[in-house]
Design an enzyme around this catalytic site. Sequence first.
Site, PDB file in Angstrom:
ATOM      1  N   LYS A  70      -3.342  -6.428   8.336  1.00 50.42           N
ATOM      2  CA  LYS A  70      -3.774  -5.355   9.236  1.00 50.42           C
ATOM      3  C   LYS A  70      -4.997  -5.791  10.028  1.00 50.42           C
ATOM      4  CE  LYS A  70      -1.510  -1.995   6.358  1.00 50.42           C
ATOM      5  NZ  LYS A  70      -1.523  -1.085   5.215  1.00 50.42           N
ATOM      6  N   GLN A  73      -5.727   1.930   1.435  1.00 54.53           N
ATOM      7  CA  GLN A  73      -4.532   1.201   0.962  1.00 54.53           C
ATOM      8  C   GLN A  73      -4.074   1.765  -0.384  1.00 54.53           C
ATOM      9  OE1 GLN A  73      -2.913  -1.336   2.757  1.00 54.53           O
ATOM     10  NE2 GLN A  73      -1.359  -1.064   1.178  1.00 54.53           N
ATOM     11  N   ASP A 102      -2.504   6.918   9.135  1.00 49.30           N
ATOM     12  CA  ASP A 102      -1.276   6.833   8.337  1.00 49.30           C
ATOM     13  C   ASP A 102      -0.442   8.111   8.471  1.00 49.30           C
ATOM     14  OD1 ASP A 102      -0.779   4.432   7.022  1.00 49.30           O
ATOM     15  OD2 ASP A 102      -2.278   4.828   5.470  1.00 49.30           O
TER      16      ASP A 102
END
Length: 291
Positions: free
Chosen positions: A54, A98, A121
């Site tokens: 990322k 994460q 997200d």
Amino acid sequence: MTAQLIDGKAIAAKTRLRVAAETAEFIAATGVVPQLATVLVGEDPASAVYVRNKHVACEKVGFRNQQHTLPATTSQAELLELVSRLNGDPAVHGILVQLPLPEQIDEQVILDSVHPLKDVDAFHPENVGLIVQGRPRFLPCTPAGVQVLLRESGVEVDGAHVVVIGRSEIVGKPMGMILVQKGETANATVTICHSRTRHLPSIVRTADIIVAAIGRPNFVTADMVKLGAVVIDVGINRVGDRLVGDVDFDDVREVASAITPVPGGVGPMTIAMLMQNTLTAARLQTGGAAK
Ligand code: NAD
């Protein structure tokens, strides 16, 4: 029939180039450089690789990024404090925690604590609600990536019967919700199957488009696939030293009209869509309308 391969790597590269060009325009117009903050708790090697990828993607599209790596013993209160600090930092536009988190931390509490405008997200209940109502702020990265793959491959989704296998909050449920909406590359008739579905193979056989998100190698076999169906394989499973999807690729490609490989299908799209969402977040926080 041998299926057309849907090249996720190429479509993701095209998406990243578009985001990079839009980022350069955004920076020139506002002087603001979009920034993604990632939070990694513990030492799970797969999570560490995802986070590193990322950051590499951020650099490629012209974003700033910051990585917070915390020990596996971090308490929920300590993690909440970090998220609160990132929520309040005007230079941070997107926050990505994460998953999975260590067991002493309640994932839902943490995901709910991310500011909805920084929730790249799209896991916050406010953003999930907006998706359900058909007016999304962000789309969750993996299902959004699947929609782009379908669009870029010219698959007719309008009016098609899509069978999604899997009902997770991250992939299955939002996938169904995105494709059932009114709109481009949507308007589908959606069935969501899961571990308690009766007669699953016969339902899957009625699909024009199959999205497999189960986490079991070779779950979707050729006898479950209608001749000419489009097959999107979200699964990532480690078998020995190989990565395989949820679809029995070699047999299914002889029946399907188009299919995604694993690796090189849905996987590369997920990070490309995260870049898209981070740019959208930066636009929303600088008063610019999201594109
Ligand atoms: P999950 O474990 O949260 O959900 C799996 C779903 O499969 C569940 O809803 C369950 O009901 C269903 N299922 C399990 N066994 C079944 C059975 N026998 N019959 C029917 N349904 C069954 O997983 P997830 O997070 O949705 O991920 C699914 C897969 O996609 C995993 O392999 C994961 O690694 C992969 N994944 C890939 C990406 C990517 O970027 N390509 C992103 C997220 C997840």
